[in-house]
Design a protein around this motif. Structure first.
Motif, PDB file in Angstrom:
ATOM      1  N   ALA A 118       0.836  -1.204   0.000  1.00  0.00           N
ATOM      2  CA  ALA A 118       0.000   0.000   0.000  1.00  0.00           C
ATOM      3  C   ALA A 118       0.862   1.242   0.000  1.00  0.00           C
ATOM      4  O   ALA A 118       2.060   1.199   0.302  1.00  0.00           O
ATOM      5  N   ASN A 126      -4.994  -0.955  -1.521  1.00  0.00           N
ATOM      6  CA  ASN A 126      -3.793  -1.775  -1.460  1.00  0.00           C
ATOM      7  C   ASN A 126      -3.794  -2.827  -2.558  1.00  0.00           C
ATOM      8  O   ASN A 126      -4.803  -3.033  -3.246  1.00  0.00           O
ATOM      9  N   TYR A 174       6.729  -0.570  -2.331  1.00  0.00           N
ATOM     10  CA  TYR A 174       5.578  -0.139  -1.529  1.00  0.00           C
ATOM     11  C   TYR A 174       6.081   0.636  -0.300  1.00  0.00           C
ATOM     12  O   TYR A 174       6.968   0.150   0.419  1.00  0.00           O
ATOM     13  N   GLN A 188      -1.902  -1.338   9.078  1.00  0.00           N
ATOM     14  CA  GLN A 188      -0.983  -0.721   8.137  1.00  0.00           C
ATOM     15  C   GLN A 188       0.271  -0.290   8.874  1.00  0.00           C
ATOM     16  O   GLN A 188       0.214   0.354   9.926  1.00  0.00           O
TER      17      GLN A 188
END
Length: 214
Positions: A118, A126, A174, A188
């Motif tokens: 993400a 994501n 990412y 996250q």
């Protein structure tokens, strides 16, 4: 006459002696009974004072072994660090995930994490990675302030600069990962240093462990 008086006197003495012995025996029997009674009274009194025996109280260790609920999403803090043991290459290689119980009660973690790449924004935006699992999942009890761990092994980026993938695909980077765990929500998190660079959008994950991984 004097002879008969002597016999009578002797018989009277013997009768008196028998009476005295009988009285002494009766008195000794009463004393023994009194002694026996007095020796049993304190025991009866002690039993009454102590009352009936009570069942043992459950110990703290027994409570600590009792089953705990699955860790809720808000009971966990998830952090990432690059693993020290990883395959050779210029990408991330491997990441250690730490799940910390930030609640005031013990809870359990179990299973293999899911992983998605993400950006720094919303975790809903994501890209799920294909996940291969390693190891048997067992329940891990995590005390308040305690932690459990899992390891993510990525397909390593090779070469220099931007690098390349051995499969011929392009490397992907990412800024954050979204880590999910059955029954414990999604979280996250970002590496404390750098971004996640990997190939083939594939990752091998270990089951959650009570031992810190490297």
């Amino acid at each position: 006459m004097q002879y008969r008086n002597g016999i009578r006197t002797t018989m009277m003495v013997l009768a008196a002696a028998s009476t005295a012995l009988l009285a002494t025996a009766c008195q000794s029997g009463d004393d023994a009974g009194a002694t026996k009674a007095s020796s049993t009274r304190p025991e009866s009194s002690a039993s009454a004072a102590n009352g009936p025996s009570l069942p043992p109280v459950a110990s703290e260790s027994a409570e600590s072994d009792s089953p705990a609920k699955a860790c809720a999403a808000d009971a966990l803090k998830v952090t990432l660090r690059q693993a020290t043991q990883r395959s050779a290459g210029t990408g991330t290689g491997a990441v250690v995930v730490r799940f910390t119980n930030v609640s005031d009660k013990p809870c359990e973690l179990k299973g293999h994490p899911t992983v998605a790449g993400a950006a720094n924004g919303s975790p809903q935006h994501n890209s799920p990675l294909k996940t291969l699992t390693f190891g048997t999942a067992t329940a891990v009890r995590v005390a308040p302030g305690g932690s459990a761990w899992a390891k993510l092994n990525f397909v390593q980026v090779q070469g220099e600069a931007d690098g390349y993938c051995a499969s011929g695909s392009d490397p992907v980077t990412y800024p954050t990962l979204v880590i999910g765990l059955p029954g414990s929500g999604s979280h996250q998190a970002a590496l404390d240093d750098g971004e996640i660079a990997e190939c083939d959008n594939q990752v091998t994950v270990t089951a959650v462990s009570k031992s810190e991984l490297s």
